[in-house]
Write an enzyme that holds these catalytic residues in place. Structure first.
Site, PDB file in Angstrom:
ATOM      1  N   HIS A  53       0.837  -1.200   0.000  1.00  0.00           N
ATOM      2  CA  HIS A  53       0.000   0.000   0.000  1.00  0.00           C
ATOM      3  C   HIS A  53       0.868   1.245   0.000  1.00  0.00           C
ATOM      4  O   HIS A  53       1.616   1.497   0.941  1.00  0.00           O
ATOM      5  CB  HIS A  53      -0.930   0.020   1.211  1.00  0.00           C
ATOM      6  CG  HIS A  53      -2.013   1.053   1.123  1.00  0.00           C
ATOM      7  ND1 HIS A  53      -3.040   0.974   0.205  1.00  0.00           N
ATOM      8  CD2 HIS A  53      -2.224   2.208   1.810  1.00  0.00           C
ATOM      9  CE1 HIS A  53      -3.842   2.022   0.349  1.00  0.00           C
ATOM     10  NE2 HIS A  53      -3.367   2.789   1.313  1.00  0.00           N
ATOM     11  N   HIS A  55       0.849   5.540  -1.466  1.00  0.00           N
ATOM     12  CA  HIS A  55       0.473   6.701  -2.269  1.00  0.00           C
ATOM     13  C   HIS A  55       1.791   7.449  -2.455  1.00  0.00           C
ATOM     14  O   HIS A  55       2.203   8.234  -1.584  1.00  0.00           O
ATOM     15  CB  HIS A  55      -0.549   7.572  -1.553  1.00  0.00           C
ATOM     16  CG  HIS A  55      -1.691   6.793  -0.960  1.00  0.00           C
ATOM     17  ND1 HIS A  55      -2.627   6.164  -1.751  1.00  0.00           N
ATOM     18  CD2 HIS A  55      -2.030   6.512   0.313  1.00  0.00           C
ATOM     19  CE1 HIS A  55      -3.495   5.543  -0.960  1.00  0.00           C
ATOM     20  NE2 HIS A  55      -3.150   5.738   0.282  1.00  0.00           N
ATOM     21  N   GLN A  58       2.854  11.157  -1.586  1.00  0.00           N
ATOM     22  CA  GLN A  58       2.879  11.645  -0.209  1.00  0.00           C
ATOM     23  C   GLN A  58       4.272  11.587   0.411  1.00  0.00           C
ATOM     24  O   GLN A  58       4.531  12.227   1.430  1.00  0.00           O
ATOM     25  CB  GLN A  58       1.867  10.860   0.646  1.00  0.00           C
ATOM     26  CG  GLN A  58       0.427  11.142   0.235  1.00  0.00           C
ATOM     27  CD  GLN A  58      -0.597  10.346   1.027  1.00  0.00           C
ATOM     28  OE1 GLN A  58      -0.290   9.792   2.071  1.00  0.00           O
ATOM     29  NE2 GLN A  58      -1.818  10.290   0.522  1.00  0.00           N
ATOM     30  N   ARG A  79      -4.866  15.659   6.317  1.00  0.00           N
ATOM     31  CA  ARG A  79      -5.401  15.480   4.975  1.00  0.00           C
ATOM     32  C   ARG A  79      -5.547  16.819   4.251  1.00  0.00           C
ATOM     33  O   ARG A  79      -5.355  16.905   3.043  1.00  0.00           O
ATOM     34  CB  ARG A  79      -6.750  14.750   5.060  1.00  0.00           C
ATOM     35  CG  ARG A  79      -7.082  14.016   3.781  1.00  0.00           C
ATOM     36  CD  ARG A  79      -8.362  13.237   3.904  1.00  0.00           C
ATOM     37  NE  ARG A  79      -9.517  14.103   4.012  1.00  0.00           N
ATOM     38  CZ  ARG A  79     -10.748  13.767   3.638  1.00  0.00           C
ATOM     39  NH1 ARG A  79     -10.980  12.568   3.155  1.00  0.00           N
ATOM     40  NH2 ARG A  79     -11.750  14.597   3.759  1.00  0.00           N
ATOM     41  N   TYR A 118      -4.592   7.362  -6.891  1.00  0.00           N
ATOM     42  CA  TYR A 118      -5.837   8.132  -7.093  1.00  0.00           C
ATOM     43  C   TYR A 118      -5.629   9.527  -7.654  1.00  0.00           C
ATOM     44  O   TYR A 118      -6.584  10.244  -7.921  1.00  0.00           O
ATOM     45  CB  TYR A 118      -6.668   8.197  -5.807  1.00  0.00           C
ATOM     46  CG  TYR A 118      -5.990   8.745  -4.571  1.00  0.00           C
ATOM     47  CD1 TYR A 118      -5.782  10.096  -4.405  1.00  0.00           C
ATOM     48  CD2 TYR A 118      -5.589   7.892  -3.536  1.00  0.00           C
ATOM     49  CE1 TYR A 118      -5.188  10.597  -3.254  1.00  0.00           C
ATOM     50  CE2 TYR A 118      -4.993   8.388  -2.388  1.00  0.00           C
ATOM     51  CZ  TYR A 118      -4.792   9.742  -2.254  1.00  0.00           C
ATOM     52  OH  TYR A 118      -4.203  10.233  -1.123  1.00  0.00           O
ATOM     53  N   ARG A 208     -16.578   5.644   1.860  1.00  0.00           N
ATOM     54  CA  ARG A 208     -16.966   7.056   1.875  1.00  0.00           C
ATOM     55  C   ARG A 208     -16.957   7.661   0.472  1.00  0.00           C
ATOM     56  O   ARG A 208     -17.617   8.651   0.214  1.00  0.00           O
ATOM     57  CB  ARG A 208     -16.015   7.876   2.744  1.00  0.00           C
ATOM     58  CG  ARG A 208     -15.922   7.429   4.189  1.00  0.00           C
ATOM     59  CD  ARG A 208     -14.929   8.257   4.981  1.00  0.00           C
ATOM     60  NE  ARG A 208     -15.358   9.639   5.083  1.00  0.00           N
ATOM     61  CZ  ARG A 208     -14.862  10.656   4.403  1.00  0.00           C
ATOM     62  NH1 ARG A 208     -13.871  10.449   3.561  1.00  0.00           N
ATOM     63  NH2 ARG A 208     -15.325  11.852   4.557  1.00  0.00           N
ATOM     64  N   HIS A 230      -9.499   0.970   1.155  1.00  0.00           N
ATOM     65  CA  HIS A 230      -9.328   1.428   2.535  1.00  0.00           C
ATOM     66  C   HIS A 230     -10.557   1.015   3.332  1.00  0.00           C
ATOM     67  O   HIS A 230     -11.680   1.177   2.859  1.00  0.00           O
ATOM     68  CB  HIS A 230      -9.249   2.958   2.595  1.00  0.00           C
ATOM     69  CG  HIS A 230      -8.041   3.560   1.958  1.00  0.00           C
ATOM     70  ND1 HIS A 230      -8.106   4.490   0.963  1.00  0.00           N
ATOM     71  CD2 HIS A 230      -6.721   3.382   2.215  1.00  0.00           C
ATOM     72  CE1 HIS A 230      -6.885   4.872   0.624  1.00  0.00           C
ATOM     73  NE2 HIS A 230      -6.022   4.213   1.356  1.00  0.00           N
ATOM     74  N   HIS A 267      -5.754  -1.084   6.340  1.00  0.00           N
ATOM     75  CA  HIS A 267      -5.807  -0.505   7.700  1.00  0.00           C
ATOM     76  C   HIS A 267      -6.572  -1.395   8.683  1.00  0.00           C
ATOM     77  O   HIS A 267      -5.961  -2.011   9.546  1.00  0.00           O
ATOM     78  CB  HIS A 267      -6.361   0.928   7.727  1.00  0.00           C
ATOM     79  CG  HIS A 267      -5.591   1.880   6.882  1.00  0.00           C
ATOM     80  ND1 HIS A 267      -4.228   2.005   6.990  1.00  0.00           N
ATOM     81  CD2 HIS A 267      -5.961   2.729   5.884  1.00  0.00           C
ATOM     82  CE1 HIS A 267      -3.797   2.894   6.107  1.00  0.00           C
ATOM     83  NE2 HIS A 267      -4.831   3.345   5.427  1.00  0.00           N
ATOM     84  N   ASP A 318       2.090   3.198   2.785  1.00  0.00           N
ATOM     85  CA  ASP A 318       0.990   4.155   2.724  1.00  0.00           C
ATOM     86  C   ASP A 318       1.438   5.595   2.484  1.00  0.00           C
ATOM     87  O   ASP A 318       1.704   5.985   1.355  1.00  0.00           O
ATOM     88  CB  ASP A 318       0.161   4.030   4.018  1.00  0.00           C
ATOM     89  CG  ASP A 318      -1.168   4.757   3.937  1.00  0.00           C
ATOM     90  OD1 ASP A 318      -1.525   5.219   2.838  1.00  0.00           O
ATOM     91  OD2 ASP A 318      -1.871   4.864   4.960  1.00  0.00           O
TER      92      ASP A 318
HETATM   93 ZN    ZN Z   1      -3.938   4.706   1.886  1.00  0.00          ZN
END
Ligand code: ZN
Length: 452
Positions: A53, A55, A58, A79, A118, A208, A230, A267, A318
């Protein structure tokens, strides 16, 4: 044909000495214990787990969200910084950062990378001319780093369970189902340009961010590939999902999404005991990111209960605030000890803590990546990690104890060599293209950070 000769190797049936491993076309062709020395000599050879996992972008934010704000800092304030940051990122910068991240993963002992991707569109949300431009950049980074890649384009539609539209930095993520299907076609072309071990899957971002029906859509568009999502990361998310869907997130998934071994749920830090056991028994992999979960104050995964129920697990980095295989495993183990006031929480009667964590992360990681790997056995991709037997902290150690020293007391400095599907990408503890990749990253992030 490459030949590796390991003083000791962790095979599916246990430790073996003087092991000859032959690699052809990226796969392990033959494994022979008790062989005469030949080929490249290494100390201790284990499967190299997949990082399940990430991203990648980041990584450039690491260390930038550690001051106190006017109100209580939380995942949600972090965030906001992340969204400000990604309002600026260009495709060139994303490629530079991803290449650096993949290089660091390999140097830490990971054998491949799963990118939960994403960031699709230009700032403001307009698609690039090539809708899959950013997917192609992640793939290009993998071509440079040599890291085996499982690319998971992410379907992200809404700003919350109420279906509110995406806002601000989130607009770069958004696709409707038709747009996402086109994006997946472009991602498939990007993956086809990579070596044969590259895999395409798909990821509904979270309960979500998509509609319930989108889980099935992603599973269909992923074809044979894995599906990740997630799940149950934050207490506020549990409340929001419960209010909107009538059940806590894991309960909802168990009752509505038919979780199976092709799924990886990332997670899972907010589960009741029943949910933990139910999800473990589904065969889905728990994609754990202990360093990020600790950094963001997510909560603690119930690894002891998960393991007792036979659950598969894997680790990922992550947010990439720190990329370290050993430290992810250590944080996972020590979080259990702190909660339960115990020791050797995830060891089994026949396997020490370090060995159990590395073996299970290798098998679970390969499953989650849709990558036939995860063990030193003929037919599998040669994702291999050689520890430096001359490291002072490994002197005189072998077998399970050496892996304990790596996972619980050491780290990336003990990594000598890494192969990803037979590509010998780390030698002497250093990535073979480190200088060029690091230079490109430095140039990309200096400007980005100055503009924040
Ligand atoms: Zn993530």
């Amino acid at each position: 044909m490459q030949v590796i000769h390991a003083a000791q190797a962790l095979l599916p049936e246990g430790w073996a000495r003087e092991v000859r491993v032959e690699i052809g076309d990226g796969r392990i062709a033959q494994v022979t214990p008790g062989a005469a020395p030949d080929g490249q000599r290494v100390g201790l050879l284990t499967p190299a787990p997949v990082n399940v996992h990430s991203h990648a972008f980041q990584r450039a934010m690491a260390g930038l969200a550690e001051r106190r704000g006017p109100s209580r800092d939380s995942f949600w304030t972090w965030r906001e910084l992340m969204y400000r940051f990604l309002e600026r990122l260009t495709p060139e910068e994303v490629e530079a950062i991803a290449g650096f991240v993949q290089m660091e993963m390999l140097e830490a002992g990971f054998g491949a990378s799963v990118e939960f991707h994403y960031l699709h569109h230009a700032p403001g949300g307009a698609p690039y001319d090539d809708r899959a431009e950013m997917c192609a950049r992640i793939a290009a980074a993998a071509a440079t780093s040599g890291a085996g890649l499982t690319l998971l384009p992410v379907l992200y539609r809404f700003g919350g369970c109420d279906g509110r539209p995406l806002d601000g930095g989130q607009r770069r993520f958004g696709n409707d189902p038709q747009g996402f299907a086109r994006l997946m076609e472009g991602a498939a072309r990007a993956i086809a340009a990579l070596p044969d071990d590259a895999v395409l899957g798909a990821a509904p971002h979270s309960l979500r961010a998509v509609a319930p029906a989108d889980l099935g859509l992603c599973a269909t568009l992923a074809g044979e590939g894995p599906v990740h999502m997630h799940l149950a990361e934050q207490a506020a998310e549990v409340e929001e999902v419960e209010a909107a869907l009538g059940a806590r997130p894991v309960r909802w998934v168990l009752e509505n999404a038919a979780p199976s071994p092709r799924w990886c749920f990332v997670h899972c830090t907010q589960m009741t005991p029943d949910e933990t056991e139910g999800l473990a028994r589904s065969g889905a992999v728990a994609g754990l990111c202990p360093l990020t979960e600790a950094s963001l104050g997510d909560g603690t995964f119930d690894g002891v209960r998960w393991s007792s129920a036979g659950g598969a697990l894997a680790v990922g980095s992550d947010s990439n605030i720190r990329i370290s295989l050993a430290e992810e495993l250590r944080q996972l183990e020590t979080s259990q000890r702190l909660r339960d006031r115990s020791r050797a929480a995830l060891a089994t009667p026949d396997r020490s803590t370090g060995r159990r964590l590395i073996e299970d992360a290798a098998l679970g990681g390969a499953q989650a990546a849709g990558r036939p790997a995860g063990a030193i056995a003929p037919g599998l991709w040669a994702d291999l990690l050689a520890l430096d037997a001359t490291h002072p902290d490994l002197a005189g150690l072998d077998g399970d104890t050496a892996l304990d020293a790596f996972a619980m007391a050491g780290g990336s400095e003990m990594v000598a060599d890494v192969w990803s599907a037979g590509r010998h990408v780390v030698t002497g503890g250093r990535h073979v293209r480190r200088d060029a990749i690091a230079r490109r990253y430095r140039e990309a992030v200096a400007g980005l950070r100055a503009a924040l």
